[in-house]
Design an enzyme around this catalytic site. Sequence first.
Site, PDB file in Angstrom:
ATOM      1  N   ARG A 119       7.900  -1.652  -7.045  1.00 36.26           N
ATOM      2  CA  ARG A 119       7.243  -2.790  -7.695  1.00 36.26           C
ATOM      3  C   ARG A 119       5.995  -2.280  -8.424  1.00 36.26           C
ATOM      4  O   ARG A 119       5.100  -1.687  -7.814  1.00 36.26           O
ATOM      5  CB  ARG A 119       6.840  -3.844  -6.672  1.00 36.26           C
ATOM      6  CG  ARG A 119       6.071  -5.036  -7.279  1.00 36.26           C
ATOM      7  CD  ARG A 119       5.355  -5.855  -6.213  1.00 36.26           C
ATOM      8  NE  ARG A 119       6.293  -6.415  -5.257  1.00 36.26           N
ATOM      9  CZ  ARG A 119       5.956  -6.771  -4.017  1.00 36.26           C
ATOM     10  NH1 ARG A 119       4.722  -6.586  -3.577  1.00 36.26           N
ATOM     11  NH2 ARG A 119       6.865  -7.289  -3.204  1.00 36.26           N
TER      12      ARG A 119
ATOM     13  N   ASP B 141       3.451  -3.589   0.718  1.00 33.70           N
ATOM     14  CA  ASP B 141       2.411  -3.930  -0.245  1.00 33.70           C
ATOM     15  C   ASP B 141       1.382  -2.807  -0.327  1.00 33.70           C
ATOM     16  O   ASP B 141       1.122  -2.107   0.662  1.00 33.70           O
ATOM     17  CB  ASP B 141       1.692  -5.221   0.164  1.00 33.70           C
ATOM     18  CG  ASP B 141       2.384  -6.453  -0.379  1.00 33.70           C
ATOM     19  OD1 ASP B 141       3.206  -6.323  -1.298  1.00 33.70           O
ATOM     20  OD2 ASP B 141       2.092  -7.559   0.110  1.00 33.70           O
TER      21      ASP B 141
END
Length: 306
Positions: free
Chosen positions: A182, A132
Site C-alpha cells: 500500500r 500499517d
Amino acid sequence: MLRSVILAASRSTAIERLVATTPLSRDIVRRFVGGTTIDEALSAGAELAGAGLTISVDHLGEDTTTPEQASAVRAEYLALLDALDRAGLANGADVSLKLSALGQRFDDKAATDHARAICVAASAVGCTVTLDMEDHTTTDSTLDVLQTLRVDHPDTGAVLQAYLRRTEADCRELATLGSRVRLCKGAYAEPESVAHQAAIDVDKSFVRCMNILFSGPGYPMVASHDPRLIAIAEDRARWFDRAPEEFEFQMLYGVRPAEQQRLSGEGYTVRVYLPYGTDWYGYLMRRLAERPANVAFLGRALRSRN
C-alpha cells in the site's frame, strides 16, 4: 502551515475534550469512523460490500504501554476476524494492524507473536493482514516484522509512505512477486531530514514510487484521494498492462465516496480503509491534516455546539 497546526492539535487533550463533548461530534466521527464497536464496524462493512467495495478494517489505537493492553488488542482482532467470518464478510477482506498497538515499542518479539496469531486467524477465514506504517522511527522494525511474517504468510501487506525520503528504495526492495504494498502519502509530522516537506515533492515521490511498484511483479495498492494521482495510477496501469485484478485503489471511509463508486464502476478494485473503536481522536486529526478541506466540516460542527 495548516497541516502542522492540525497535527499539533492532534496531541491536545483540551481540543480532544472539546470535540468529544460537542453535540455534533458523533456526526463527525460517523463520517470518518465506522463506529466504536465490532458490530457497528460490521454494519458499515456490509454497506460498503453491498456497494461493490472491499474493506480493510482497522481497530483504532496505538502506543500501548503494557503487555496487558497489547494482549487486549490481539484479542480484539481475533474477535473481529471471527465476527467478519460469521457475517460473511471475511473472504477478500483485509485487517490493518498497527504494531505499536501490539507492543512494538516495548517488546518487539511479543508484538511479532501477536501479529502472527492474527495472521493465522485471518488466513483461516480467507482474510489478509496489512501492517500499517507509523512514524519513521518504527519503519525498520515494522519492515523486519513484515519479513518475519511473510515466511509463513506471504500475503501480509506492507505500507510505504511517499513523503519519506527512503521510500523509493523500500519500494524497490518490496516490489517482488506476490508482494502487497500500500502506497500512501503519509500522515505523521516528520523532520525534513527524513521526509519531504513540500506537497509537490511528496507528490513527485508518490509518482516515482508508483512507477517502481507498477513495473514490478508485486501487487500495488494505491492509497490516495488526489485526483491527479488517481489519474496517473490509471495511466500507469495501462502503460504497464496491469489488469484490474492486478492492483487496487484504496481510500478512507467517508472520503470521496463518489470517486470510490466511479472507480469501482469502471471495474477497478476499490478497498475502503474502515476504522472503528473509541480511540478515534488522533485518527480523525490525521485525516484532517491529510485533507485540510475537511477542517470546514469540523469547524461547522464545533460552532454549532450550543
